[in-house]
Motif scaffolding. Structure first.
Motif, PDB file in Angstrom:
ATOM      1  N   VAL A 248       0.847  -1.196   0.000  1.00 27.88           N
ATOM      2  CA  VAL A 248       0.000   0.000   0.000  1.00 27.88           C
ATOM      3  C   VAL A 248       0.884   1.248   0.000  1.00 27.88           C
ATOM      4  O   VAL A 248       1.829   1.356   0.786  1.00 27.88           O
ATOM      5  CB  VAL A 248      -0.969   0.007   1.194  1.00 27.88           C
ATOM      6  N   LEU A 249       0.548   2.174  -0.900  1.00 25.32           N
ATOM      7  CA  LEU A 249       1.257   3.455  -0.965  1.00 25.32           C
ATOM      8  C   LEU A 249       0.628   4.462  -0.011  1.00 25.32           C
ATOM      9  O   LEU A 249       1.324   5.090   0.784  1.00 25.32           O
ATOM     10  CB  LEU A 249       1.216   4.012  -2.390  1.00 25.32           C
ATOM     11  N   VAL A 250      -0.684   4.636  -0.123  1.00 25.50           N
ATOM     12  CA  VAL A 250      -1.419   5.575   0.729  1.00 25.50           C
ATOM     13  C   VAL A 250      -2.835   5.061   0.963  1.00 25.50           C
ATOM     14  O   VAL A 250      -3.367   4.298   0.167  1.00 25.50           O
ATOM     15  CB  VAL A 250      -1.497   7.003   0.119  1.00 25.50           C
ATOM     16  N   TYR A 251      -3.404   5.527   2.054  1.00 23.97           N
ATOM     17  CA  TYR A 251      -4.800   5.296   2.391  1.00 23.97           C
ATOM     18  C   TYR A 251      -5.452   6.675   2.505  1.00 23.97           C
ATOM     19  O   TYR A 251      -4.761   7.660   2.767  1.00 23.97           O
ATOM     20  CB  TYR A 251      -4.957   4.640   3.771  1.00 23.97           C
TER      21      TYR A 251
ATOM     22  N   SER B  16       6.931   7.781   6.711  1.00 19.42           N
ATOM     23  CA  SER B  16       7.916   8.379   5.798  1.00 19.42           C
ATOM     24  C   SER B  16       7.278   9.429   4.892  1.00 19.42           C
ATOM     25  O   SER B  16       7.901  10.457   4.595  1.00 19.42           O
ATOM     26  CB  SER B  16       8.597   7.302   4.953  1.00 19.42           C
ATOM     27  N   GLY B  17       6.056   9.206   4.469  1.00 24.20           N
ATOM     28  CA  GLY B  17       5.366  10.162   3.618  1.00 24.20           C
ATOM     29  C   GLY B  17       5.054  11.466   4.320  1.00 24.20           C
ATOM     30  O   GLY B  17       4.980  12.521   3.688  1.00 24.20           O
ATOM     31  N   VAL B  18       4.884  11.411   5.626  1.00 25.50           N
ATOM     32  CA  VAL B  18       4.663  12.629   6.415  1.00 25.50           C
ATOM     33  C   VAL B  18       6.002  13.297   6.721  1.00 25.50           C
ATOM     34  O   VAL B  18       6.173  14.496   6.500  1.00 25.50           O
ATOM     35  CB  VAL B  18       3.894  12.326   7.721  1.00 25.50           C
ATOM     36  N   SER B  19       6.969  12.538   7.205  1.00 24.04           N
ATOM     37  CA  SER B  19       8.253  13.137   7.604  1.00 24.04           C
ATOM     38  C   SER B  19       9.015  13.725   6.423  1.00 24.04           C
ATOM     39  O   SER B  19       9.654  14.770   6.553  1.00 24.04           O
ATOM     40  CB  SER B  19       9.115  12.124   8.361  1.00 24.04           C
ATOM     41  N   GLU B  20       8.932  13.102   5.256  1.00 24.34           N
ATOM     42  CA  GLU B  20       9.634  13.595   4.065  1.00 24.34           C
ATOM     43  C   GLU B  20       9.103  14.962   3.613  1.00 24.34           C
ATOM     44  O   GLU B  20       9.833  15.758   3.040  1.00 24.34           O
ATOM     45  CB  GLU B  20       9.500  12.579   2.924  1.00 24.34           C
TER      46      GLU B  20
ATOM     47  N   LEU C  54       0.417  18.613  -3.872  1.00 23.18           N
ATOM     48  CA  LEU C  54       1.159  18.038  -2.752  1.00 23.18           C
ATOM     49  C   LEU C  54       0.809  16.558  -2.586  1.00 23.18           C
ATOM     50  O   LEU C  54       1.697  15.723  -2.378  1.00 23.18           O
ATOM     51  CB  LEU C  54       0.867  18.808  -1.467  1.00 23.18           C
ATOM     52  N   ILE C  55      -0.463  16.218  -2.703  1.00 23.71           N
ATOM     53  CA  ILE C  55      -0.875  14.819  -2.634  1.00 23.71           C
ATOM     54  C   ILE C  55      -0.147  14.016  -3.702  1.00 23.71           C
ATOM     55  O   ILE C  55       0.381  12.933  -3.436  1.00 23.71           O
ATOM     56  CB  ILE C  55      -2.408  14.696  -2.778  1.00 23.71           C
ATOM     57  N   ALA C  56      -0.070  14.564  -4.916  1.00 23.19           N
ATOM     58  CA  ALA C  56       0.624  13.879  -6.012  1.00 23.19           C
ATOM     59  C   ALA C  56       2.100  13.666  -5.681  1.00 23.19           C
ATOM     60  O   ALA C  56       2.654  12.581  -5.937  1.00 23.19           O
ATOM     61  CB  ALA C  56       0.482  14.679  -7.304  1.00 23.19           C
ATOM     62  N   GLU C  57       2.750  14.665  -5.129  1.00 21.38           N
ATOM     63  CA  GLU C  57       4.171  14.541  -4.784  1.00 21.38           C
ATOM     64  C   GLU C  57       4.391  13.481  -3.706  1.00 21.38           C
ATOM     65  O   GLU C  57       5.344  12.701  -3.763  1.00 21.38           O
ATOM     66  CB  GLU C  57       4.741  15.892  -4.329  1.00 21.38           C
ATOM     67  N   ILE C  58       3.511  13.449  -2.724  1.00 19.26           N
ATOM     68  CA  ILE C  58       3.626  12.452  -1.654  1.00 19.26           C
ATOM     69  C   ILE C  58       3.426  11.046  -2.219  1.00 19.26           C
ATOM     70  O   ILE C  58       4.172  10.119  -1.890  1.00 19.26           O
ATOM     71  CB  ILE C  58       2.629  12.754  -0.507  1.00 19.26           C
ATOM     72  N   VAL C  59       2.437  10.894  -3.081  1.00 22.72           N
ATOM     73  CA  VAL C  59       2.165   9.581  -3.676  1.00 22.72           C
ATOM     74  C   VAL C  59       3.353   9.117  -4.518  1.00 22.72           C
ATOM     75  O   VAL C  59       3.766   7.953  -4.446  1.00 22.72           O
ATOM     76  CB  VAL C  59       0.866   9.613  -4.510  1.00 22.72           C
ATOM     77  N   LYS C  60       3.925  10.017  -5.305  1.00 24.18           N
ATOM     78  CA  LYS C  60       5.098   9.648  -6.114  1.00 24.18           C
ATOM     79  C   LYS C  60       6.273   9.266  -5.219  1.00 24.18           C
ATOM     80  O   LYS C  60       6.967   8.291  -5.504  1.00 24.18           O
ATOM     81  CB  LYS C  60       5.497  10.792  -7.045  1.00 24.18           C
TER      82      LYS C  60
ATOM     83  N   ARG D 197       6.096   7.945  -2.224  1.00 19.65           N
ATOM     84  CA  ARG D 197       5.810   6.619  -1.678  1.00 19.65           C
ATOM     85  C   ARG D 197       6.005   5.533  -2.742  1.00 19.65           C
ATOM     86  O   ARG D 197       6.525   4.459  -2.451  1.00 19.65           O
ATOM     87  CB  ARG D 197       4.377   6.574  -1.124  1.00 19.65           C
ATOM     88  N   PHE D 198       5.620   5.819  -3.983  1.00 22.20           N
ATOM     89  CA  PHE D 198       5.789   4.864  -5.063  1.00 22.20           C
ATOM     90  C   PHE D 198       7.265   4.519  -5.247  1.00 22.20           C
ATOM     91  O   PHE D 198       7.638   3.340  -5.298  1.00 22.20           O
ATOM     92  CB  PHE D 198       5.200   5.433  -6.357  1.00 22.20           C
ATOM     93  N   PHE D 199       8.113   5.530  -5.321  1.00 15.13           N
ATOM     94  CA  PHE D 199       9.547   5.281  -5.510  1.00 15.13           C
ATOM     95  C   PHE D 199      10.165   4.620  -4.282  1.00 15.13           C
ATOM     96  O   PHE D 199      11.039   3.771  -4.408  1.00 15.13           O
ATOM     97  CB  PHE D 199      10.285   6.567  -5.890  1.00 15.13           C
ATOM     98  N   GLU D 200       9.670   4.962  -3.112  1.00  8.63           N
ATOM     99  CA  GLU D 200      10.146   4.333  -1.880  1.00  8.63           C
ATOM    100  C   GLU D 200       9.806   2.840  -1.882  1.00  8.63           C
ATOM    101  O   GLU D 200      10.655   1.987  -1.577  1.00  8.63           O
ATOM    102  CB  GLU D 200       9.502   5.024  -0.673  1.00  8.63           C
ATOM    103  N   VAL D 201       8.590   2.498  -2.258  1.00  6.32           N
ATOM    104  CA  VAL D 201       8.156   1.101  -2.296  1.00  6.32           C
ATOM    105  C   VAL D 201       8.897   0.330  -3.397  1.00  6.32           C
ATOM    106  O   VAL D 201       9.289  -0.819  -3.199  1.00  6.32           O
ATOM    107  CB  VAL D 201       6.617   1.026  -2.464  1.00  6.32           C
ATOM    108  N   GLN D 202       9.104   0.966  -4.545  1.00  5.00           N
ATOM    109  CA  GLN D 202       9.874   0.318  -5.619  1.00  5.00           C
ATOM    110  C   GLN D 202      11.297  -0.008  -5.156  1.00  5.00           C
ATOM    111  O   GLN D 202      11.802  -1.094  -5.431  1.00  5.00           O
ATOM    112  CB  GLN D 202       9.953   1.242  -6.845  1.00  5.00           C
ATOM    113  N   ALA D 203      11.925   0.945  -4.488  1.00  3.94           N
ATOM    114  CA  ALA D 203      13.301   0.719  -4.012  1.00  3.94           C
ATOM    115  C   ALA D 203      13.338  -0.403  -2.992  1.00  3.94           C
ATOM    116  O   ALA D 203      14.250  -1.243  -3.012  1.00  3.94           O
ATOM    117  CB  ALA D 203      13.849   2.016  -3.394  1.00  3.94           C
ATOM    118  N   LYS D 204      12.349  -0.447  -2.134  1.00  4.48           N
ATOM    119  CA  LYS D 204      12.265  -1.516  -1.129  1.00  4.48           C
ATOM    120  C   LYS D 204      12.097  -2.878  -1.802  1.00  4.48           C
ATOM    121  O   LYS D 204      12.760  -3.859  -1.428  1.00  4.48           O
ATOM    122  CB  LYS D 204      11.086  -1.230  -0.201  1.00  4.48           C
TER     123      LYS D 204
END
Length: 124
Positions: free
Chosen positions: A53-56, A71-75, A102-108, A110-117
């Motif tokens: 899950v990226l976001v709820y 991470s999406g909040v702290s970043e 801003l929502i779009a930036e946070i989602v992107k 999270r997407f890159f964070e999850v991909q890297a993981k």
């Protein structure tokens, strides 16, 4: 006890007017940014996922809760200064416009964070 929606469309059907418009705007913006994401219901609320899950997001009495994990909040701490936040949550007041960029930036993020993981797991 809160009702348990079976789909994002069912969840959306519980709302109307400006609240529904805001939900639809969040959904559209997320799927525009990450078209390969799948919509799911998780913890009784709409969510989008790839390998995780990226976001709820969910409607509350006075706000829409947006949950991009810690991470999406702290970043985005600086960008979120005008909003009520907690460890993994952001509140978007019903009486103010949604910060869709801003929502779009946070989602992107999270997407890159999850991909890297996921890539890191494949190497192990």
């Amino acid at each position: 006890m809160n009702p348990k929606p079976q789909s994002v469309d069912e969840y959306f059907s519980w709302f109307s007017g400006e609240i529904l418009e805001k939900l639809q705007a969040i959904r559209a913006r997320i799927l525009k940014e990450i078209p390969e994401a799948k919509e799911v219901i998780s913890y009784h609320m709409p969510a989008v996922r790839t390998s995780e899950v990226l976001v709820y997001y969910a409607v509350a009495k006075n706000h829409i809760g947006f949950y991009p994990t810690n991470s999406g909040v702290s970043e985005f701490k600086k960008e979120l200064e005008g909003y009520q936040t907690s460890k993994g949550a952001i509140q978007f007041s019903h009486d103010k416009p949604l910060p869709l960029d801003l929502i779009a930036e946070i989602v992107k993020f999270r997407f890159f964070e999850v991909q890297a993981k996921a890539a890191k797991k494949k190497k192990v």
